[in-house]
Design an enzyme around this catalytic site. Structure first.
Site, short mmCIF file in Angstrom:
data_model
loop_
_atom_site.label_atom_id
_atom_site.label_comp_id
_atom_site.label_asym_id
_atom_site.label_seq_id
_atom_site.Cartn_x
_atom_site.Cartn_y
_atom_site.Cartn_z
N SER A 74 0.08 108.90 -27.38
CA SER A 74 0.95 107.74 -27.15
C SER A 74 0.16 106.45 -27.09
O SER A 74 0.73 105.38 -27.18
CB SER A 74 1.67 107.84 -25.81
OG SER A 74 2.14 109.11 -25.58
N GLU A 110 6.35 106.99 -35.33
CA GLU A 110 5.37 105.98 -35.72
C GLU A 110 4.28 106.66 -36.53
O GLU A 110 3.69 107.65 -36.07
CB GLU A 110 4.77 105.29 -34.48
CG GLU A 110 5.74 104.34 -33.81
CD GLU A 110 5.16 103.67 -32.57
OE1 GLU A 110 5.55 102.54 -32.26
OE2 GLU A 110 4.31 104.28 -31.88
N ASN A 116 5.64 101.76 -27.49
CA ASN A 116 5.21 101.85 -26.10
C ASN A 116 4.63 100.55 -25.59
O ASN A 116 4.77 100.20 -24.43
CB ASN A 116 4.16 102.96 -25.93
CG ASN A 116 4.81 104.32 -25.89
OD1 ASN A 116 6.02 104.42 -25.70
ND2 ASN A 116 4.03 105.35 -26.10
P1 NAI Z 1 2.51 118.16 -21.43
O1 NAI Z 1 1.59 118.06 -20.28
O2 NAI Z 1 3.94 118.46 -21.20
O3 NAI Z 1 1.98 119.25 -22.44
C1 NAI Z 1 0.65 119.43 -22.80
C2 NAI Z 1 0.46 120.91 -23.15
O4 NAI Z 1 -0.78 121.07 -23.81
C3 NAI Z 1 0.42 121.83 -21.94
O5 NAI Z 1 1.38 122.86 -22.14
C4 NAI Z 1 -0.99 122.37 -21.91
O6 NAI Z 1 -1.04 123.73 -21.47
C5 NAI Z 1 -1.38 122.27 -23.37
N1 NAI Z 1 -2.81 122.12 -23.60
C6 NAI Z 1 -3.67 121.30 -23.00
N2 NAI Z 1 -4.90 121.43 -23.55
C7 NAI Z 1 -4.80 122.33 -24.54
C8 NAI Z 1 -5.72 122.88 -25.48
N3 NAI Z 1 -6.98 122.51 -25.52
N4 NAI Z 1 -5.25 123.81 -26.36
C9 NAI Z 1 -3.96 124.20 -26.33
N5 NAI Z 1 -3.06 123.70 -25.47
C10 NAI Z 1 -3.47 122.78 -24.58
O7 NAI Z 1 2.34 116.79 -22.22
P2 NAI Z 1 3.36 116.03 -23.19
O8 NAI Z 1 4.20 115.13 -22.39
O9 NAI Z 1 4.00 116.99 -24.12
O10 NAI Z 1 2.37 115.11 -24.03
C11 NAI Z 1 1.56 115.63 -25.06
C12 NAI Z 1 1.07 114.49 -25.92
O11 NAI Z 1 2.19 113.82 -26.48
C13 NAI Z 1 0.26 113.44 -25.19
O12 NAI Z 1 -0.74 112.97 -26.04
C14 NAI Z 1 1.28 112.37 -24.91
O13 NAI Z 1 0.72 111.10 -24.77
C15 NAI Z 1 2.12 112.45 -26.15
N6 NAI Z 1 3.51 111.94 -26.03
C16 NAI Z 1 4.26 112.20 -24.92
C17 NAI Z 1 5.55 111.70 -24.83
C18 NAI Z 1 6.42 111.99 -23.66
O14 NAI Z 1 7.50 111.41 -23.55
N7 NAI Z 1 6.05 112.88 -22.75
C19 NAI Z 1 6.13 110.88 -25.92
C20 NAI Z 1 5.27 110.75 -27.07
C21 NAI Z 1 4.00 111.24 -27.09
#
Ligand code: NAI
Length: 622
Positions: free
Chosen positions: A351, A384, A422
Site C-alpha cells: 500500500s 493501481e 491512499n
Molecule cells: P494480513 O496481515 O491480513 O495478511 C498477511 C498474510 O501474509 C498473513 O496471513 C501472514 O500469515 C502471511 N505471511 C506473512 N509473511 C509471509 C511469508 N513470508 N510467506 C507467506 N505468507 C506470509 O495483511 P493484509 O491486510 O492482507 O495486507 C497484505 C498486503 O496488502 C500489505 O502489503 C498491505 O499493505 C496490502 N494492502 C492491504 C489493504 C487492506 O485494506 N488491508 C489494502 C491494499 C493493500
C-alpha cells in the site's frame, strides 16, 4: 455482434446543455417508438446480447419480445446509474407488462436481468435457441395473440389508493443508496410512477435531469470507467496461472477473485489455518456468486492452497500480499525470483512501500510492478498499476491487461509514497482521528462524511481497513509528505485494537463482525467537521496532481471514485474542485491553516490552474 441495442451513446449527453433540447430529443425517441407501437400489424423484437436503456424501450414498443437462449443476453433500464431515467416511454410501457413492483425495481436499481429472469418477469414472451428464432418470430406474428399483460395481482400495487403507500415503502431503501439531494433520478422515477405520468411528463422530467449536475458527474465517472476498461483490454497478459503469497485480508480476496474470473490460482501462506480459512471463504463466495454446483466445483478446482509454494514454478504471475514491511517483502522476492520462470511477472500489493525499495532485492527489477488492490476486492473496482523507476513497459502492459481480464479497472500511478488513493485518503483519515482526539464523537464524524456523499465514514473505513495497516501507511507517509501520525492511532494499535478484524477498533464489533452502536456523542457544534475532512482530502488531491503521481485531473477522479467510492454525484475530487472554484478553496484552506495549523496550508498546485485541465485520462503515463 454485441447485441440488440446497448442504449444511447453516452458521449452525446455531454453535448446537450439545454433542458428544452433534451426534452425534444426524448420526444423524438418517443415518436419513433410510438410509430412502431401503432403499426396496423404485430411486431416482434428478437433480442440477443445487450438490450439496454433506449434499446429495451424500443423492444417494449413491439407487440412481442423473444430472447435468444444465451447467457450473454442482458436486459435492463440502467438510466438511473447515469442520473437520468427512461425517456422513450419506458416508464409508461414497462409497468403494465411486468407489474408495478418489478418495473419499479428495474428502474430504481438500474440492474440488468438475464433472459431467464426476463421470461419469469414477463419482460420477454419466450426464450428460444438461436436456430429456432426466425421460426418462433413468425409463429408469434401469425398467432394473433394479444400483447402480454402482467397478471392482475401484479398490478395491484398500482391501484390509486395504494400508490402512495408503495412509494413510502420504497423510499427508505432508495434514500440509503441515493439521497434525494445527491441523486434526484430515482425519486423522479417514483414520482412519475405515482402520478401515472404521461410520455410528455416523462420527456420533460428527463430533459431536466439530463443537464443536472448529478447526471453530468455520473456520466463523467461512467466514461472514465469505460476508458480504464478499454486500457485493460488493449494488450495481452499471457497469464494462466496466478500465484498469490499471503492469505490474509487482501491475498485471500485477490486469489478468490482471480479464480472466480477463470484463472488457475495457487495461494500460499506460512500458516495452514489461514489457508484453511481462505478455502472456506472461497467456497462460500463461489456459491453466492456462481450458484450452480458445477460452476462452484470448477472454481474450487482452479483454486489451490499451497503451503509450500509449489505453484511458483508454474506461475505466470506472482502477487505478493504479505505484511506491510520492507524486509520481509525483500526476503520473499529474493526467494521467489530463484524459483519462477524467466517470463513470470512479479507484482506486489504493497500500500505504501516504494517499489524501488522492494525491487532492490531482485536481479531483474524490471519485471516487478505494483498491483495495488483495494479492500474489499469484490467491491472496489480500481487497481493501481504502480510504475517503479525500473518497471519495464512490457511488465506494466501485462499488469494492466491482467487487471482488465479479472474485470477490474487499471489506473497507472507513479511509485511514490502512498501512490494516489491512499495518499489522498490518509490526511482525511488523520483529520478524522484528530477530531476524535478533540472529543468529537465517532458517529458524528462518520455521519458528516456520509452526508457529504462518501460511502462510509472515515472512522468506520479505518476500522475496516485495519488500524495496523492505517498506522503503517501513515508512518510510511509521515516523513516524505510531512503527515503527522495521531497518538490515538498508535494507542489503539498498541492495545491490539486493530479494527473489525479483532472485534474492536474505534468501534466495537460483535462476533459476526457487525458494528455495535457506540454510546451517543456529545456533538461539537462549532467545529467545521465536514470542511476539515474534505479540504484536507482536496488539498492532497491537488498535491498529487502537481507532483505528477497520475497523468491528469481525470485520473485523480477515476482513482478516488473507483478506489474509495468518493461521492460519484460530485464526479470525483477534481470535478468537485472545478465546481467550487479554485480561489474559494484556497481561501478556505488559508483560513483553516490559521486556525488549526500548517497542515491546512494550500498546496502550490492551487496557483497552477492549468493543472485542472481535463484530458479524460491522457495517454501519457505518469
Ligand atoms: P494480513 O496481515 O491480513 O495478511 C498477511 C498474510 O501474509 C498473513 O496471513 C501472514 O500469515 C502471511 N505471511 C506473512 N509473511 C509471509 C511469508 N513470508 N510467506 C507467506 N505468507 C506470509 O495483511 P493484509 O491486510 O492482507 O495486507 C497484505 C498486503 O496488502 C500489505 O502489503 C498491505 O499493505 C496490502 N494492502 C492491504 C489493504 C487492506 O485494506 N488491508 C489494502 C491494499 C493493500
Amino acid at each position: 455482434a454485441s447485441g440488440f441495442i446497448a442504449g444511447a451513446d453516452v458521449r452525446e449527453f455531454e453535448r446537450i446543455t439545454d433542458p428544452v433540447r433534451a426534452t425534444e430529443l426524448a420526444q423524438l425517441g418517443q415518436q419513433v417508438c410510438a410509430r412502431l407501437a401503432g403499426l396496423p400489424f404485430p411486431s416482434v423484437a428478437v433480442i440477443h446480447g445487450f438490450c439496454l436503456g433506449g434499446g429495451l424501450e424500443l423492444a417494449l414498443a413491439c407487440t412481442y419480445r423473444l430472447a435468444r437462449e444465451d447467457s450473454a443476453t442482458r436486459l435492463g433500464l440502467p438510466e438511473v446509474r447515469l442520473g437520468i431515467h427512461p425517456g422513450f416511454a419506458g416508464s409508461v410501457r414497462l409497468p403494465p407488462l411486468v407489474g408495478d413492483l418489478a418495473a419499479l425495481d428495474m428502474m430504481l436499481t438500474g440492474r440488468t436481468v438475464s433472459a431467464r429472469e426476463a421470461r419469469r418477469l414477463g419482460l420477454v414472451d419466450e426464450i428460444v435457441p438461436e436456430r429456432h428464432l426466425l421460426h418462433a418470430a413468425e409463429t408469434f406474428l401469425k398467432s394473433g395473440k394479444p400483447r402480454r399483460k402482467a397478471p392482475w395481482y401484479r398490478q395491484v400495487p398500482g391501484w390509486k389508493p395504494l400508490r402512495t403507500l408503495v412509494v413510502r415503502l420504497f423510499a427508505p431503501r432508495v434514500r440509503r443508496k441515493a439521497p434525494p439531494d445527491h441523486y434526484p433520478a430515482p425519486w423522479r422515477v417514483l414520482d412519475l410512477w405515482r402520478e401515472r405520468a404521461t410520455e410528455e411528463q416523462e420527456a420533460q422530467s428527463l430533459g431536466e435531469l439530463l443537464v443536472s449536475r448529478s447526471s453530468r458527474n455520473l456520466v463523467h465517472v461512467f466514461l472514465l470507467g469505460e476508458e480504464l476498461k478499454r486500457r485493460g483490454k488493449s494488450q495481452a497478459h499471457g497469464v494462466e496461472h496466478v500465484h498469490v503469497i499471503g492469505a490474509g485480508v487482501m491475498g485471500a480476496d485477490i486469489a478468490i477473485w482471480a479464480a472466480l474470473k477463470g484463472f488457475r490460482v495457487s495461494l500460499q501462506d506460512q500458516k495452514p489455518e489461514i489457508l484453511a480459512r481462505a478455502m472456506k471463504k472461497a467456497h462460500g463466495f463461489f456459491k453466492s456468486k456462481l450458484k450452480e454446483p458445477r460452476a462452484v466445483q470448477e472454481a474450487m478446482d482452479r483454486f489451490m492452497p499451497d503451503l509450500e509454494g509449489h505453484g511458483l514454478k508454474r506461475a505466470d504471475l506472482v502477487i505478493e500480499a504479505i505484511v506491510e514491511q520492507v524486509e520481509p517483502k525483500r526476503e520473499l522476492f529474493r526467494l521467489v525470483e530463484q524459483k519462477v520462470r524467466p517470463q513470470t511477472l512479479l507484482a506486489t500489493n504493497t500500500s505504501s512501500i516504494p517499489l524501488e525499495e522492494i525491487g532492490a532485492a531482485l536481479k531483474d527489477p524490471s519485471r516487478l510492478v505494483g498491483l495495488h488492490f483495494f479492500n474489499p476486492v469484490a467491491q472496489m473496482q480500481l487497481v493501481e498499476i504502480v510504475r517503479g523507476a525500473q518497471s519495464s513497459e512490457e511488465s506494466l502492459a501485462r499488469a494492466r491487461a491482467f487487471t482488465g481480464a479479472i474485470e477490474r479497472l487499471p489506473l497507472d500511478v507513479k511509485s511514490s509514497p502512498g501512490f494516489l488513493v491512499n495518499r489522498i485518503l490518509m490526511p482525511y483519515l488523520i483529520e478524522a482521528v484528530k477530531l476524535v482526539e478533540e472529543g468529537v464523537g465517532i458517529t458524528t464524524i462518520d455521519q458528516a462524511a456520509t452526508e457529504f456523499g462518501m460511502p462510509m465514514g472515515p472512522i468506520e473505513l479505518a476500522d475496516s481497513v485495519g488500524l495496523d495497516i492505517c498506522l503503517s501507511v501513515a508512518e510510511e507517509l509521515s516523513e516524505p509528505l510531512h503527515m503527522e501520525v495521531p497518538d490515538k492511532l498508535r494507542e489503539l494499535v498498541g492495545q491490539g485494537h486493530l479494527g473489525r478484524k479483532t472485534g474492536q477498533g474505534f468501534y466495537r464489533y460483535n462476533a459476526r463482525g457487525r458494528r455495535e452502536s457506540p454510546p451517543p456523542d456529545k456533538t461539537a457544534a462549532d467545529i467545521p467537521i465536514t470542511e476539515r475532512l474534505v479540504l484536507r482530502l482536496l488539498n492532497e488531491a491537488m498535491a498529487c496532481l502537481r507532483a505528477g503521481v497520475v497523468a491528469d485531473a481525470d485520473a485523480v477522479d477515476a482513482g478516488m471514485v473507483y478506489g474509495t467510492g468518493f461521492a460519484p454525484f460530485l464526479g470525483g475530487p477534481m470535478s468537485y474542485i472545478d465546481s467550487l472554484g479554485v480561489t474559494g478553496i484556497s481561501h478556505s484552506l488559508h483560513r483553516l491553516s490559521q486556525e488549526y495549523g500548517p497542515r491546512f496550508k494550500p498546496d502550490a498546485g492551487w496557483s497552477q490552474p492549468e493543472l485542472l485541465q481535463r484530458h479524460r485520462l491522457s495517454s501519457n503515463p505518469p
